[in-house]
Write a protein that holds these residues in place. Structure first.
Motif, PDB file in Angstrom:
ATOM      1  N   HIS A  64       0.842  -1.206   0.000  1.00 37.93           N
ATOM      2  CA  HIS A  64       0.000   0.000   0.000  1.00 37.93           C
ATOM      3  C   HIS A  64       0.873   1.250   0.000  1.00 37.93           C
ATOM      4  CE1 HIS A  64      -3.619  -2.309   0.545  1.00 37.93           C
ATOM      5  NE2 HIS A  64      -3.281  -2.730   1.756  1.00 37.93           N
ATOM      6  N   GLN A  65       1.906   1.279  -0.835  1.00 40.91           N
ATOM      7  CA  GLN A  65       2.908   2.342  -0.757  1.00 40.91           C
ATOM      8  C   GLN A  65       2.404   3.649  -1.332  1.00 40.91           C
ATOM      9  OE1 GLN A  65       5.028   0.612   0.822  1.00 40.91           O
ATOM     10  NE2 GLN A  65       6.382   2.279   1.385  1.00 40.91           N
ATOM     11  N   HIS A  66       2.790   4.761  -0.700  1.00 41.76           N
ATOM     12  CA  HIS A  66       2.469   6.074  -1.239  1.00 41.76           C
ATOM     13  C   HIS A  66       3.193   6.259  -2.566  1.00 41.76           C
ATOM     14  CE1 HIS A  66       2.250  10.492  -1.555  1.00 41.76           C
ATOM     15  NE2 HIS A  66       1.186  10.386  -0.776  1.00 41.76           N
ATOM     16  N   GLU A  67       2.501   6.875  -3.519  1.00 41.58           N
ATOM     17  CA  GLU A  67       3.029   6.973  -4.887  1.00 41.58           C
ATOM     18  C   GLU A  67       4.364   7.714  -4.939  1.00 41.58           C
ATOM     19  OE1 GLU A  67       3.900   6.585  -8.658  1.00 41.58           O
ATOM     20  OE2 GLU A  67       2.265   5.513  -7.655  1.00 41.58           O
ATOM     21  N   SER A  68       4.549   8.719  -4.088  1.00 38.76           N
ATOM     22  CA  SER A  68       5.809   9.465  -4.114  1.00 38.76           C
ATOM     23  C   SER A  68       6.987   8.582  -3.730  1.00 38.76           C
ATOM     24  CB  SER A  68       5.734  10.670  -3.176  1.00 38.76           C
ATOM     25  OG  SER A  68       5.586  10.266  -1.819  1.00 38.76           O
ATOM     26  N   HIS A  69       6.763   7.644  -2.805  1.00 38.85           N
ATOM     27  CA  HIS A  69       7.836   6.730  -2.411  1.00 38.85           C
ATOM     28  C   HIS A  69       8.165   5.775  -3.551  1.00 38.85           C
ATOM     29  CE1 HIS A  69       6.362   7.230   2.032  1.00 38.85           C
ATOM     30  NE2 HIS A  69       6.851   8.343   1.519  1.00 38.85           N
ATOM     31  N   SER A 196      11.105   9.505   5.570  1.00 39.70           N
ATOM     32  CA  SER A 196       9.886   8.802   5.950  1.00 39.70           C
ATOM     33  C   SER A 196      10.157   7.315   6.018  1.00 39.70           C
ATOM     34  CB  SER A 196       8.778   9.076   4.930  1.00 39.70           C
ATOM     35  OG  SER A 196       7.639   8.271   5.176  1.00 39.70           O
ATOM     36  N   GLY A 198       7.820   5.109   5.571  1.00 38.88           N
ATOM     37  CA  GLY A 198       6.958   4.496   4.574  1.00 38.88           C
ATOM     38  C   GLY A 198       6.159   3.308   5.070  1.00 38.88           C
ATOM     39  N   GLY A 201       1.448   3.880   4.644  1.00 47.83           N
ATOM     40  CA  GLY A 201       0.650   4.015   3.436  1.00 47.83           C
ATOM     41  C   GLY A 201       0.357   5.452   3.051  1.00 47.83           C
ATOM     42  N   ASP A 202       0.784   6.425   3.872  1.00 48.74           N
ATOM     43  CA  ASP A 202       0.613   7.835   3.532  1.00 48.74           C
ATOM     44  C   ASP A 202       1.992   8.483   3.434  1.00 48.74           C
ATOM     45  OD1 ASP A 202       1.459   8.166   6.174  1.00 48.74           O
ATOM     46  OD2 ASP A 202      -0.581   8.457   6.929  1.00 48.74           O
ATOM     47  N   ASP A 203       1.999   9.800   3.396  1.00 53.30           N
ATOM     48  CA  ASP A 203       3.271  10.498   3.182  1.00 53.30           C
ATOM     49  C   ASP A 203       3.794  11.148   4.468  1.00 53.30           C
ATOM     50  OD1 ASP A 203       5.354  11.170   1.474  1.00 53.30           O
ATOM     51  OD2 ASP A 203       4.509  13.151   1.018  1.00 53.30           O
ATOM     52  N   ARG A 204       3.391  10.631   5.628  1.00 59.08           N
ATOM     53  CA  ARG A 204       3.879  11.220   6.888  1.00 59.08           C
ATOM     54  C   ARG A 204       5.391  11.052   6.987  1.00 59.08           C
ATOM     55  NH1 ARG A 204       0.792   7.555  11.254  1.00 59.08           N
ATOM     56  NH2 ARG A 204      -0.737   7.586   9.551  1.00 59.08           N
TER      57      ARG A 204
END
Length: 268
Positions: A64-69, A196, A198, A201-204
């Motif tokens: 469920h990785q954030h797209e930016s990562h 992060s 990672g 699942g979000d960009d925190r």
């Protein structure tokens, strides 16, 4: 005076690469496997491993990785493979494995505790994948933790990203990691990205979770080494120092050897 002004990037680069090559040779290892997150620590580690001339496998393990990562990880892998012919990559999508696991276990007493525990579960699933690829190829699992994470605040998962064979950058602060990464020409999107883990699942960012930046934590770690206490500071400095000491104290179980119950000789 900038405490990093005398940082000898090329000399340190060469020293780490030589250390990696010697360790692999003594261990009879054929190469390295590195988990690529899209962050600067894994980018630097994989680049240093590639400089040894031994095979280095960059492993993407999205959950469920954030797209930016994801995009930064792919950008780095493409850059590394263009620079080093001994670099290769593979992807293991662990999302379905993670989803199946979450459906088989109970929830914790609070949602926050469930979320935190499952974040650590993601890291441990990735450790399993790294060791699988390491095992079938005869590679060492290279850790990506830096000095502040590993020995300052213990900001890693026990038996997750903390489960590695070697730690090539664990004596470098985050600032020094950035200096060396910039020296090696690692892509700018990674150099400027917020650190992060990672795992949610979000960009925190790490700073969002810890409450202090790595630059602040480096300062606090240095002050603690000087023997300073919370009573020596006020305002933001006191707040940061207290954050550092809280994490350092609570995470000693990660940094210390596993406690062993030694049986007295008179009982054996």
């Amino acid at each position: 005076m900038d405490i990093h002004s005398k940082f000898q990037a090329q000399a340190i680069n060469d020293y780490i690469v030589g250390w990696l090559r010697d360790y692999a040779g003594n261990a009879k290892a054929k190469g390295f496997v590195v988990g690529i997150s899209g962050g600067i620590d894994s980018a630097l580690t994989s680049t240093l491993c590639a400089q040894t001339g031994l095979p280095v496998l960059c492993l993407e393990m999205p959950i469920h990785q954030h797209e930016s990562h994801v995009s930064r990880a792919k950008e780095h892998i493409n850059w590394l493979k263009a620079q080093y012919s001994n670099a290769a990559s593979a992807e293991v999508d662990l999302t379905s494995t993670f989803v199946h696991f979450t459906g088989q276990v109970p929830q914790a007493a609070t949602q926050a505790l469930t979320d935190h525990t499952l974040a650590n579960t993601r890291s441990r699933l990735r450790m399993i994948a790294l060791y699988y690829y390491g095992g079938i190829n005869g590679y060492l699992v290279a850790g990506t933790g830096n000095k502040v994470e590993d020995f300052g605040v213990g900001f890693y998962t026990k038996y997750g990203d903390g489960g590695v064979d070697i730690s090539p950058i664990a004596d470098l602060t985050k600032t020094e990691v950035r200096i060396l990464a910039r020296h090696l020409g690692i892509t700018n999107s990674i150099l400027v990205a917020k650190p992060s883990d990672g795992l949610f699942g979000d960009d925190r960012s790490d700073e969002d979770q810890i409450g202090a930046s790595y630059e602040e934590l480096e300062w606090a770690m240095q002050q603690a080494e000087f023997g300073k206490t919370t009573n020596d500071f006020e305002g933001r400095e006191k707040e940061v120092f207290d954050i550092y000491k809280r994490f350092n104290t609570n995470n000693q179980h990660k940094m210390q050897p596993i406690p062993i119950c030694t049986i007295p000789l008179n009982l054996t």
